[in-house]
Motif scaffolding. Structure first.
Motif, PDB file in Angstrom:
ATOM      1  N   SER A  27      -2.399   2.961  -4.133  1.00 15.18           N
ATOM      2  CA  SER A  27      -2.636   1.666  -3.489  1.00 15.18           C
ATOM      3  C   SER A  27      -1.356   0.824  -3.452  1.00 15.18           C
ATOM      4  CB  SER A  27      -3.780   0.920  -4.179  1.00 15.18           C
ATOM      5  OG  SER A  27      -3.541   0.812  -5.555  1.00 15.18           O
ATOM      6  N   ASN A  82       1.584   2.008  -2.841  1.00  9.05           N
ATOM      7  CA  ASN A  82       2.283   2.501  -1.664  1.00  9.05           C
ATOM      8  C   ASN A  82       1.712   1.861  -0.402  1.00  9.05           C
ATOM      9  OD1 ASN A  82       2.433   4.820   0.620  1.00  9.05           O
ATOM     10  ND2 ASN A  82       4.179   4.985  -0.747  1.00  9.05           N
ATOM     11  N   ILE A  83       0.393   1.732  -0.361  1.00  6.64           N
ATOM     12  CA  ILE A  83      -0.252   1.109   0.798  1.00  6.64           C
ATOM     13  C   ILE A  83       0.148  -0.364   0.887  1.00  6.64           C
ATOM     14  CG2 ILE A  83      -2.543   0.372   1.631  1.00  6.64           C
ATOM     15  CD1 ILE A  83      -3.356   3.322   0.645  1.00  6.64           C
ATOM     16  N   LEU A  84       0.205  -1.036  -0.242  1.00  7.34           N
ATOM     17  CA  LEU A  84       0.638  -2.435  -0.263  1.00  7.34           C
ATOM     18  C   LEU A  84       2.058  -2.589   0.286  1.00  7.34           C
ATOM     19  CD1 LEU A  84       0.310  -5.422  -1.209  1.00  7.34           C
ATOM     20  CD2 LEU A  84       1.358  -4.704  -3.358  1.00  7.34           C
TER      21      LEU A  84
END
Lengths: 335, 335
Positions: free
Chosen positions: B226, B228-230
């Motif tokens: 998550s 990385n997604i942020l």
């Protein structure tokens, strides 16, 4: 056919009332039921419309309430009354609420109930894309700890939804991960990838978060936890960049003059990123149509949500979801 | 003391060379070892500096290589040569590379090796915040399927790092989740929250992705997937809003004139969101200092990365990480 609008528990109940009146005029074949404080509703009806009913519900569920408790105990709240009307007759097809997300989802699950075969309903939210269109993120935060088969179901449900409300024949569906390659991602995402490949949808593979709003995808599916992070960081970043831009625009006299000259262009930029235009997020996988609109919803987003309920109803998306899931569940059970 | 710079495998090797020369002049007590194609390096040295060495390594590891294979087999690549020099003497304190992220992390793990007690090293990346400062996201994508104790270790390591390079006495550390409340989030995040509360750090609770760049946090810890997604959605959205802004600015004559008047303000806005100024992401938890810079790094980000290596070295962050983790591991083993 009735559409129920819970106008309480949000920032601007009066805007939900006025947006419903706008929608009522556009859709004379449907009856809109406004639920909430009847004085407040009457004060904001304006000229009104003949196809509007008012249901007085004095109590409000707030974000401070514990959803499960509130749904069980606050029986006179606008939200619980709305759900009762929704489930009380076949005529009532859908509900729009700007109230507490937790309470809306809990009410939808406990009162409206899941469709047969649905493991977990999903909240599907639109984000504006850089090419002026939309991408649907499902699940965007109703679920955490999703199993791979839940994610496959989210994809099937979002596929039916995006077809219906955006008229896209074969939505391009990507799976949110940390890299485009099939083997990239955590265990759950890799297992979901394997399931998605076998579905009768246009699955285009994994996507990185940086491309979610590129316009290359119509649907982004995710486990719910990371989908929530995607949606909130995208909204948060866009908002903050606009804030920085605004302060840059007023930082000097020449900037201010420049900003005046660019007013029209800046307005169109702001409009491109405005979430009001496309309405709220449907909670897919329950027996009736339920849309959660933003707590700060205005007239435009309320009318858009009502419009989406009508589109979903006319395209029979509930029975389409049931059919799609039955085929999927049959296939996975045979394995 | 030597700092090694692998200049190959990125978009602009010549910029890494020039940035290293800049840093060498600023830090005469350190020797910079440039590793890569020696002709290319020599052609870009400019006036050079006396504290620069060149190590010819003709081969390059690319993003198309499988990291583990490449690290084992491409022994003449600039990256593997760089790691050999790094581990070859106590004098060599750190490495900067703009090459394949997978290969840099794999090399750091296999060749440099983890510090004793480190479950998983973490990649810690800075994002610019709306108030013109920085927030460190750890882990930002080196790990997936992290256990709660890995996340606790990420927090301890990022705490030491941010203290060292930003001079913040007590960094405010938030845990990336879907809501601010302690009970919000998936199972892993709730368990990590419980561990973080007990650590000798300034843990300020869960945070929603929309506030990651608000300036309210110095460190955001996450499981890696998550995180990385942020990071990617924040970078992606900022880039896209700027792209939309650029096209809005040139959409009409009056906009163009306006944009000219605002040139200075817009430039300062762009600078605020520029990731080059603060260098690359360190891979914390291995026995030497390793920084992965962006594939598109320029002179400024290269010099900033080298500067951060020196800061981390002078603040002894490797032994600080070891001490911090030993205390944590002792405490969790006693339980």
């Amino acid at each position: 056919m009735k559409i129920i609008v819970d106008v309480m528990g949000c920032d601007h109940p009066e805007k939900l009332v006025r947006g419903t009146v706008d929608a009522a005029k556009l859709h004379p074949d449907y009856t809109m039921v406004l639920v909430g404080d009847s004085d407040l509703i009457k004060a904001n009806l304006g000229g009104g419309a003949s196809n509007i009913e008012i249901e007085h519900a004095p109590d409000v569920i707030t974000n401070d309430d514990v959803p499960t408790q509130a749904i069980r105990q606050k029986t006179q709240s606008s939200l619980v009354r709305s759900f009762s009307i929704l489930t009380g007759s076949d005529d009532a097809i859908g509900l729009v609420s700007g109230g507490s997300t937790g309470a809306v989802l809990t009410g939808a699950t406990l009162i409206v109930k899941r469709l047969s075969g649905v493991k977990r309903p999903t909240l599907a939210s639109f984000l504006p894309t850089v090419d002026g269109k939309l991408v649907c993120v499902a699940d965007c935060g109703a679920n955490v700890d999703s199993l791979p088969e839940y994610i496959a179901q989210f994809a099937l449900m979002a596929n039916v939804y995006v077809k219906a409300v955006r008229g896209i024949e074969s939505p391009r569906i990507g799976l949110l991960s940390v890299g485009p390659e099939e083997k990239k991602g955590d265990e759950r995402t890799r297992a979901a990838h394997a399931l998605l490949k076998e579905l009768p949808i246009n699955f285009v593979g994994n996507l990185e978060a940086r491309y979610a709003i590129s316009g290359d995808y119509d649907v982004v599916v995710s486990d719910g936890f990371s989908g929530n992070i995607l949606v909130k960081s995208t909204e948060g970043t866009a908002k903050m960049v606009m804030k920085l831009l605004k302060s840059a625009l007023t930082s000097s006299l020449s900037s201010k003059i420049g900003a005046l000259l660019m007013k029209k262009s800046l307005k169109s930029l702001k409009k491109k990123m405005d979430y009001h235009a496309y309405g709220g997020a449907p909670f897919l996988g329950v027996k009736k149509l339920v849309i959660k609109t933003h707590g700060s919803s205005n007239e435009v987003s309320t009318a858009a949500s009502i419009n989406n309920i009508i589109l979903m109803h006319e395209r029979n998306i509930i029975s389409e979801i049931e059919t799609g899931l039955a085929a999927f569940n049959g296939a996975t059970e045979q394995q």
